[in-house]
Scaffold this motif. Structure first.
Motif, short mmCIF file in Angstrom:
data_model
loop_
_atom_site.label_atom_id
_atom_site.label_comp_id
_atom_site.label_asym_id
_atom_site.label_seq_id
_atom_site.Cartn_x
_atom_site.Cartn_y
_atom_site.Cartn_z
N TYR A 294 0.76 -1.28 -0.02
CA TYR A 294 -0.14 0.08 -0.18
C TYR A 294 0.81 1.25 0.11
CZ TYR A 294 -4.19 -2.53 0.97
OH TYR A 294 -5.37 -3.28 1.07
N LYS B 46 0.90 5.50 0.90
CA LYS B 46 -0.09 6.50 1.63
C LYS B 46 0.72 7.96 1.70
CE LYS B 46 -1.83 7.22 6.33
NZ LYS B 46 -1.56 8.70 6.09
N ALA C 6 -2.22 12.63 5.38
CA ALA C 6 -3.62 12.90 5.66
C ALA C 6 -4.63 12.16 4.65
CB ALA C 6 -3.89 14.46 5.29
N GLU C 7 -4.22 10.94 4.03
CA GLU C 7 -4.99 10.22 3.23
C GLU C 7 -4.85 8.95 3.74
OE1 GLU C 7 -4.27 12.64 -0.79
OE2 GLU C 7 -4.13 10.55 -0.95
N GLY C 8 -5.72 8.12 3.40
CA GLY C 8 -5.98 6.47 3.70
C GLY C 8 -4.85 5.88 2.77
N PRO C 9 -4.55 4.80 3.19
CA PRO C 9 -3.35 3.79 2.33
C PRO C 9 -4.30 3.36 0.99
CG PRO C 9 -3.44 3.04 4.58
CD PRO C 9 -4.62 3.97 4.47
N PHE D 144 -4.23 0.85 -2.10
CA PHE D 144 -3.73 -0.45 -2.75
C PHE D 144 -3.06 -0.28 -3.92
CE2 PHE D 144 -3.19 -4.75 -3.83
CZ PHE D 144 -3.46 -4.85 -5.02
N PHE E 233 3.44 0.88 2.85
CA PHE E 233 3.50 -0.33 3.72
C PHE E 233 3.45 -1.70 2.87
CE2 PHE E 233 2.54 1.94 7.72
CZ PHE E 233 2.19 3.14 7.41
N PHE F 160 0.23 -5.42 9.05
CA PHE F 160 1.09 -4.44 8.34
C PHE F 160 2.52 -4.29 8.98
CE2 PHE F 160 -1.48 -2.12 5.56
CZ PHE F 160 -3.00 -2.72 5.99
N GLY G 35 2.99 1.25 12.11
CA GLY G 35 2.05 0.55 11.01
C GLY G 35 0.71 0.78 11.50
N LEU G 36 -0.34 -0.01 10.91
CA LEU G 36 -1.50 -0.15 11.21
C LEU G 36 -2.01 -1.42 11.76
CD1 LEU G 36 -1.34 1.57 8.43
CD2 LEU G 36 -3.80 1.04 8.16
N PHE H 240 -8.46 4.15 10.64
CA PHE H 240 -8.66 3.88 9.65
C PHE H 240 -9.82 2.77 9.53
CE2 PHE H 240 -6.02 6.63 7.31
CZ PHE H 240 -4.90 6.85 7.88
N PRO I 220 -7.84 -7.10 -2.17
CA PRO I 220 -7.32 -5.90 -1.29
C PRO I 220 -8.25 -5.32 -0.51
CG PRO I 220 -7.42 -5.06 -3.45
CD PRO I 220 -7.75 -6.65 -3.59
N GLN I 221 -7.95 -4.64 0.59
CA GLN I 221 -8.85 -4.04 1.43
C GLN I 221 -8.64 -2.35 0.77
OE1 GLN I 221 -8.02 -4.20 5.46
NE2 GLN I 221 -7.96 -6.44 5.48
N PHE J 164 -9.31 1.43 1.90
CA PHE J 164 -9.43 2.33 3.13
C PHE J 164 -10.24 3.87 2.77
CE2 PHE J 164 -6.58 0.11 6.24
CZ PHE J 164 -6.06 -0.87 5.26
N GLY J 165 -10.46 4.17 4.02
CA GLY J 165 -11.07 5.58 4.07
C GLY J 165 -9.55 6.40 4.49
N ASP J 166 -9.97 7.64 4.41
CA ASP J 166 -9.03 8.66 4.49
C ASP J 166 -8.60 8.90 6.11
OD1 ASP J 166 -9.90 10.99 1.83
OD2 ASP J 166 -8.25 9.27 2.09
N GLY J 167 -9.47 8.36 6.87
CA GLY J 167 -8.98 8.36 8.49
C GLY J 167 -9.80 9.37 9.19
N ARG K 165 -8.75 11.43 12.55
CA ARG K 165 -7.45 11.75 13.50
C ARG K 165 -8.17 12.29 14.86
NH1 ARG K 165 -2.40 12.88 13.07
NH2 ARG K 165 -2.40 12.93 10.87
#
Lengths: 113, 113
Positions: free
Chosen positions: A36, A38, A41-44, A46, A89, A103, B42-43, B90, B101-102, B104-107, B109
């Motif tokens: 992944y 990244k 400020a964004e998500g990972p 693929f 990652f 991860f 990592g995550l 996330f 693959p997964q 992801f959203g942008d998280g 904080r």
């Protein structure tokens, strides 16, 4: 007990050259591996994956290599571009684990113009 | 084409307060996951769901609860927030079959004071 390890926290490469990011794992039950990317400020996002039945998978500038005997995978980016600068990652999962990903800690790639 | 949407993007809580993080996906995915990302680690998987009405614990479930009442939504709750839960959270989802693959959203904080 870190099952997936990325031992290089950072990597700096010149634009146009090859970037090689490495990842090691300890669990022999892992059979699916992913990379992944990244941005802050964004998500990972693929990037590329490989199944344990293969030793190489290629997608454009990105190639992932898997060495099962060494429990090692690597991501090659050729040629590297400034837009590739991000945290990468690696992740692993086993087919009997509900798709759960483990991860690595991440490697921050900086591609300099 | 929203993909995975997380709400809110930022939040500051005081120790002991409670809150719920919402994850919504519009891809009709069966599997959904909550991770936390901390510096240098990592995550890490908190909880996950393999379908509507199901939930399961991940690596670091303590202090969190989840619910999956609707297929498209996966809620993460903190009943009594602690400073150790300061992190970036996330959400991810994926489809069947295994080895997909997964996404992801942008998280979110989250800071706990």
């Amino acid at each position: 007990d870190q099952q997936v390890k990325q031992n290089s926290p950072s990597l700096s490469v010149q634009e146009g050259r090859i970037s090689i990011l490495n990842c090691d794992y300890t669990n022999s039950m892992f059979d699916y591996f992913l990379w992944y990317k990244k941005y802050p400020a964004e998500g990972p996002t693929f990037l590329i994956s490989i199944s344990s039945i293969k030793d190489k998978n290629e997608d454009g500038r990105f190639t992932v290599f898997l060495n099962k005997s060494a429990k090692h995978l690597s991501l090659h980016i050729v040629p590297s571009q400034p837009g590739d600068s991000a945290v990468y990652f690696c992740a692993a999962s086993g087919s009997n684990q509900g798709g759960k990903l483990i991860f690595g800690q991440g490697t921050e790639l900086s591609v300099k113009p | 084409n929203a993909g995975v949407t997380q709400t809110p993007k930022f939040r500051v809580l005081k120790t002991g307060q409670s809150m719920t993080l919402l994850c919504a996906q519009d891809m009709n995915h069966e599997y959904m996951y909550w991770y936390r990302q901390d510096p240098g680690m990592g995550l890490r998987l908190i909880h996950y769901s393999v379908g509507e009405g199901t939930t399961a614990k991940g690596e670091v479930p303590d202090g969190y609860n989840v619910s999956r009442l609707k297929k498209q939504n996966f809620l993460l709750g903190l009943e009594s927030a602690a400073p150790s839960q300061t992190s970036v959270y996330f959400c991810a989802s994926r489809t069947d079959p295994t080895n997909q693959p997964q996404h992801f959203g942008d998280g979110t904080r989250l800071s706990i004071l």
